[in-house]
Design a protein around this motif. Sequence first.
Motif, PDB file in Angstrom:
ATOM      1  N   ILE A   1      62.616  78.139 -18.145  1.00  0.00           N
ATOM      2  CA  ILE A   1      63.282  78.525 -17.189  1.00  0.00           C
ATOM      3  C   ILE A   1      63.004  79.742 -16.748  1.00  0.00           C
ATOM      4  O   ILE A   1      62.729  79.676 -15.678  1.00  0.00           O
ATOM      5  CB  ILE A   1      64.137  79.373 -18.624  1.00  0.00           C
ATOM      6  N   LEU A   2      61.814  80.271 -17.325  1.00  0.00           N
ATOM      7  CA  LEU A   2      60.955  81.463 -16.852  1.00  0.00           C
ATOM      8  C   LEU A   2      59.824  81.026 -15.709  1.00  0.00           C
ATOM      9  O   LEU A   2      59.989  81.688 -14.548  1.00  0.00           O
ATOM     10  CB  LEU A   2      59.946  82.437 -17.568  1.00  0.00           C
ATOM     11  N   MET A   3      59.377  79.502 -15.558  1.00  0.00           N
ATOM     12  CA  MET A   3      58.665  79.052 -14.742  1.00  0.00           C
ATOM     13  C   MET A   3      59.282  78.558 -13.190  1.00  0.00           C
ATOM     14  O   MET A   3      59.059  78.912 -12.120  1.00  0.00           O
ATOM     15  CB  MET A   3      57.847  77.845 -15.143  1.00  0.00           C
ATOM     16  N   GLY A   4      60.604  78.417 -13.275  1.00  0.00           N
ATOM     17  CA  GLY A   4      61.509  77.727 -12.392  1.00  0.00           C
ATOM     18  C   GLY A   4      62.006  78.983 -11.730  1.00  0.00           C
ATOM     19  O   GLY A   4      62.920  79.327 -11.054  1.00  0.00           O
ATOM     20  N   ILE A   5      62.034  80.574 -12.358  1.00  0.00           N
ATOM     21  CA  ILE A   5      62.375  81.742 -11.391  1.00  0.00           C
ATOM     22  C   ILE A   5      61.636  81.817 -10.456  1.00  0.00           C
ATOM     23  O   ILE A   5      60.172  81.713 -10.031  1.00  0.00           O
ATOM     24  CB  ILE A   5      62.791  83.092 -12.089  1.00  0.00           C
ATOM     25  N   ASP A   6      62.567  81.679  -8.983  1.00  0.00           N
ATOM     26  CA  ASP A   6      61.945  82.046  -7.785  1.00  0.00           C
ATOM     27  C   ASP A   6      61.944  83.897  -7.494  1.00  0.00           C
ATOM     28  O   ASP A   6      62.493  83.682  -7.141  1.00  0.00           O
ATOM     29  CB  ASP A   6      62.766  81.127  -7.002  1.00  0.00           C
ATOM     30  N   ALA A   7      60.661  84.554  -7.831  1.00  0.00           N
ATOM     31  CA  ALA A   7      61.608  85.491  -7.539  1.00  0.00           C
ATOM     32  C   ALA A   7      59.360  86.433  -7.695  1.00  0.00           C
ATOM     33  O   ALA A   7      58.479  85.721  -8.212  1.00  0.00           O
ATOM     34  CB  ALA A   7      60.979  86.766  -8.916  1.00  0.00           C
TER      35      ALA A   7
ATOM     36  N   ARG B   1      62.987  89.218  -3.184  1.00  0.00           N
ATOM     37  CA  ARG B   1      63.712  89.742  -1.875  1.00  0.00           C
ATOM     38  C   ARG B   1      65.385  89.147  -2.075  1.00  0.00           C
ATOM     39  O   ARG B   1      65.511  88.697  -1.199  1.00  0.00           O
ATOM     40  CB  ARG B   1      62.688  89.836  -1.036  1.00  0.00           C
ATOM     41  N   ASN B   2      65.159  87.926  -2.968  1.00  0.00           N
ATOM     42  CA  ASN B   2      66.622  86.938  -2.728  1.00  0.00           C
ATOM     43  C   ASN B   2      67.210  86.843  -3.703  1.00  0.00           C
ATOM     44  O   ASN B   2      66.389  86.011  -5.377  1.00  0.00           O
ATOM     45  CB  ASN B   2      65.813  86.160  -2.767  1.00  0.00           C
ATOM     46  N   PRO B   3      68.551  87.801  -4.306  1.00  0.00           N
ATOM     47  CA  PRO B   3      68.902  87.971  -5.972  1.00  0.00           C
ATOM     48  C   PRO B   3      69.691  86.040  -5.974  1.00  0.00           C
ATOM     49  O   PRO B   3      69.484  86.648  -7.708  1.00  0.00           O
ATOM     50  CB  PRO B   3      69.614  88.942  -5.949  1.00  0.00           C
ATOM     51  N   ALA B   4      69.754  86.382  -5.001  1.00  0.00           N
ATOM     52  CA  ALA B   4      71.089  84.538  -5.154  1.00  0.00           C
ATOM     53  C   ALA B   4      69.584  83.314  -6.007  1.00  0.00           C
ATOM     54  O   ALA B   4      70.230  82.259  -6.107  1.00  0.00           O
ATOM     55  CB  ALA B   4      71.325  83.590  -4.187  1.00  0.00           C
ATOM     56  N   ALA B   5      68.475  83.608  -6.032  1.00  0.00           N
ATOM     57  CA  ALA B   5      67.537  82.790  -6.157  1.00  0.00           C
ATOM     58  C   ALA B   5      67.260  82.545  -8.079  1.00  0.00           C
ATOM     59  O   ALA B   5      66.886  81.978  -8.283  1.00  0.00           O
ATOM     60  CB  ALA B   5      65.940  83.030  -5.828  1.00  0.00           C
TER      61      ALA B   5
END
Length: 331
Positions: free
Chosen positions: A265-271, A312-316
Motif C-alpha cells: 500500500i505504501l509503495m503505491g502512494i503517489d506523493a 500536491r495532489n490529494p486525490a492521489a
Amino acid sequence: MQFSAIPTNVITGFLGVGKTTAIQHLLANKPENERWAVLVNEFGEVGIDASMMGEDSESGIYMREVPGGCMCCTAGLPMQMALNQLIQRAKPDRLLIEPTGLGHPQEVLASLRSAEYSEVIQLQATITLVDARKLSDPEYVTDDTYQQQIQVADCIVAHKADLYNADELQQLERYLEQQQITDRPVYSVAHGQLQLQWLDEACQWQAEPVTETHHSHGHSDVFAAAPDMPEQGYLRKDNKGDGYFSSGWVFQPDFEFDFVALESILMGIDAERVKGVFITDEGVFAFNIVDGLMSSTALDEVYDSRIEVIGRNPAAWQTLETDLLAASERL
C-alpha cells in the motif's frame, strides 16, 4: 548557581531531504553525559518524526512536536509554548530545532533571537541540508522556502551524496556561486552523518526581529485540546498551504497491520513524502518514502499507529484510508 544559555542549532532543509535521519545520527553520537532536547515542527497535523526518533529520557534525549504547519505563525505562539515546555522539562545541555521542510526559517531564527530568549538560548550554527540532485528542477530551486533555507545557512550539507552522479555536486557549487553564497562551508555526507563539531560553529545570520508573520497555510490552534478518538478507533486530519496538502491518520494501538500488505500500500502512494509508524504482525516499524524509495526501521514501541502523506495532489491518495483498514484488524 549561574544559568548558562543553551547552545541551540536549527537543522533545516526542504521536504524529504533527510533532516530526521541527520538528527537521529547526531543523537546517537551525543556525549553520554549530556541532555539533548529536540523540537520538531511538521507540516502535517498528526506528527510522525518524534515517534521515529524516539524520546529516551534515560539516555538524555527529550522530544517535543509542533504539528500542523510552520511553527513561527500565529505571532510565534506555537513555537514559544512548545519550546518553553521542552526546556522546562528537559533542562537540556543542547537544543536542536527542526522546522518543517515547508516552513519559514528566517522567522524561526528571528523568534529565537527575540528578547525573550536572549538569556536562555545561545544560537549556534544553522545547518541546511540540500539534495544536489534536485537542482535541475526549477520548481525546487525557485521555491521561496528553499531559497530562505540556503540564505540562513551557516553550514550547507549536500546530503545523500552517495546517490549523486559526477556532476551534481559541481552543480550545487555553481548554484551557490550564482546566489553569491561563497562564504560558508559546504560538506558532503550520506545517511545523515553530520559531525558534532559542525554544531559549535558561530551563527552568522542576522536579521531584524519579526513580530508578525503572514503565510499562506493553515495552522492548528495551539490552545485546542487534542480531539477525542472516535468510536471507530481512528481519525484523519488534513492541512494545506503553499501549494501542498497533507493527510494524516492515527489508529488506536489495538489496530494491527499486515506487514506485507502495508508495504504494498505504501509503495503505491503517489506523493512527495510519506512517513508512518505502524504496529504490524511482524513488530513495530517506521516507514519512510522519498523519491519513490521506501525504507523501514524496526522500533521498540510506539503509542499508536500513524501515517502522514504530503503532496500536491490529494486525490492521489483518495482510497488510502480504505486500503489501510483492509490491511488491518482490531485485536
